[in-house]
Design a protein around this motif. Sequence first.
Motif, PDB file in Angstrom:
ATOM      1  N   GLN A  45      42.188  50.414  52.659  1.00  6.49           N
ATOM      2  CA  GLN A  45      41.960  48.978  52.494  1.00  6.49           C
ATOM      3  C   GLN A  45      40.464  48.670  52.484  1.00  6.49           C
ATOM      4  OE1 GLN A  45      44.264  46.478  55.187  1.00  6.49           O
ATOM      5  NE2 GLN A  45      45.649  48.185  55.570  1.00  6.49           N
ATOM      6  N   ASP A  46      40.022  47.870  51.551  1.00  3.10           N
ATOM      7  CA  ASP A  46      38.676  47.300  51.493  1.00  3.10           C
ATOM      8  C   ASP A  46      38.858  45.877  51.007  1.00  3.10           C
ATOM      9  OD1 ASP A  46      36.962  49.594  52.123  1.00  3.10           O
ATOM     10  OD2 ASP A  46      37.644  50.412  50.214  1.00  3.10           O
ATOM     11  N   ASN A  47      38.788  44.902  51.904  1.00  7.91           N
ATOM     12  CA  ASN A  47      39.039  43.520  51.508  1.00  7.91           C
ATOM     13  C   ASN A  47      38.279  42.557  52.407  1.00  7.91           C
ATOM     14  OD1 ASN A  47      40.808  43.393  53.897  1.00  7.91           O
ATOM     15  ND2 ASN A  47      42.265  44.517  52.639  1.00  7.91           N
ATOM     16  N   ALA A  48      38.218  41.320  51.964  1.00  8.64           N
ATOM     17  CA  ALA A  48      37.502  40.283  52.709  1.00  8.64           C
ATOM     18  C   ALA A  48      38.146  38.931  52.424  1.00  8.64           C
ATOM     19  CB  ALA A  48      36.025  40.258  52.309  1.00  8.64           C
ATOM     20  N   LEU A  49      37.776  37.954  53.231  1.00 11.43           N
ATOM     21  CA  LEU A  49      38.289  36.594  53.083  1.00 11.43           C
ATOM     22  C   LEU A  49      37.138  35.624  53.292  1.00 11.43           C
ATOM     23  CD1 LEU A  49      40.928  34.889  52.769  1.00 11.43           C
ATOM     24  CD2 LEU A  49      41.019  34.830  55.263  1.00 11.43           C
ATOM     25  N   ILE A  50      36.822  34.863  52.248  1.00 17.68           N
ATOM     26  CA  ILE A  50      35.823  33.795  52.366  1.00 17.68           C
ATOM     27  C   ILE A  50      36.581  32.494  52.572  1.00 17.68           C
ATOM     28  CG2 ILE A  50      33.935  32.533  51.272  1.00 17.68           C
ATOM     29  CD1 ILE A  50      33.428  34.972  49.516  1.00 17.68           C
ATOM     30  N   LEU A  51      36.196  31.751  53.592  1.00 16.62           N
ATOM     31  CA  LEU A  51      36.818  30.466  53.901  1.00 16.62           C
ATOM     32  C   LEU A  51      35.881  29.338  53.497  1.00 16.62           C
ATOM     33  CD1 LEU A  51      37.855  31.521  57.492  1.00 16.62           C
ATOM     34  CD2 LEU A  51      39.372  31.389  55.512  1.00 16.62           C
ATOM     35  N   ARG A  52      36.464  28.253  53.038  1.00 10.71           N
ATOM     36  CA  ARG A  52      35.642  27.084  52.730  1.00 10.71           C
ATOM     37  C   ARG A  52      35.027  26.586  54.033  1.00 10.71           C
ATOM     38  NH1 ARG A  52      35.415  25.035  48.423  1.00 10.71           N
ATOM     39  NH2 ARG A  52      37.514  25.394  47.667  1.00 10.71           N
TER      40      ARG A  52
END
Length: 188
Positions: A45-52
């Motif tokens: 797994q290589d992932n990210a989450l950008i939040l407003r």
Amino acid sequence: ASLNDALTREVVNRVLQEHVLDGIDWCWLALGSEGRGEQTLATDQDNALILRDGFSFDGLEAVTEAFTAALIDFGYPPCPGGIMLSRPLWRQPLAGFKASIRDWIHGTDPDGPMNLAIFLDAAVVEGDAALLEAARAQLDLAKARLETAELYLGRTEVRAPVAGQVVARNARLGALATAAGAPMFALV
């Protein structure tokens, strides 16, 4: 790579069915080789989450942990380097990602350059792609500032006495000159 993207989207949708999140408040990213579209089925797994900025959700950590667990169930082991949205560094508001990018470029963290390289390969899996573009704008801003400083300093010559001689330096950014193999100082 397209099969991997489809599986990842399926996992995202399954997790989102259990946890209601409005798709305009976040951007789910694939990073590294997956972001470049080079991923095979035998991968981690290589992932990210950008939040407003300003978005809050009390169960966000549970959602990201559920996503990580679902990918494990699908056969994707956790990233040994921790490049996963279940980790706070890879799950931040836009302002946090912008600050991280600045730190990766200008900071002293030895992992900064690697984190920046990983982020450069980011691709949107689901959510608001404008959030990724806004984060990437931080890179454009850093590049523009560097080019402006280089242009300004390139017109300046710095002279300092060294051991009875004058050392002249074309005051281009030392790191750029050194990286390009150019000497930083020249005896005059």
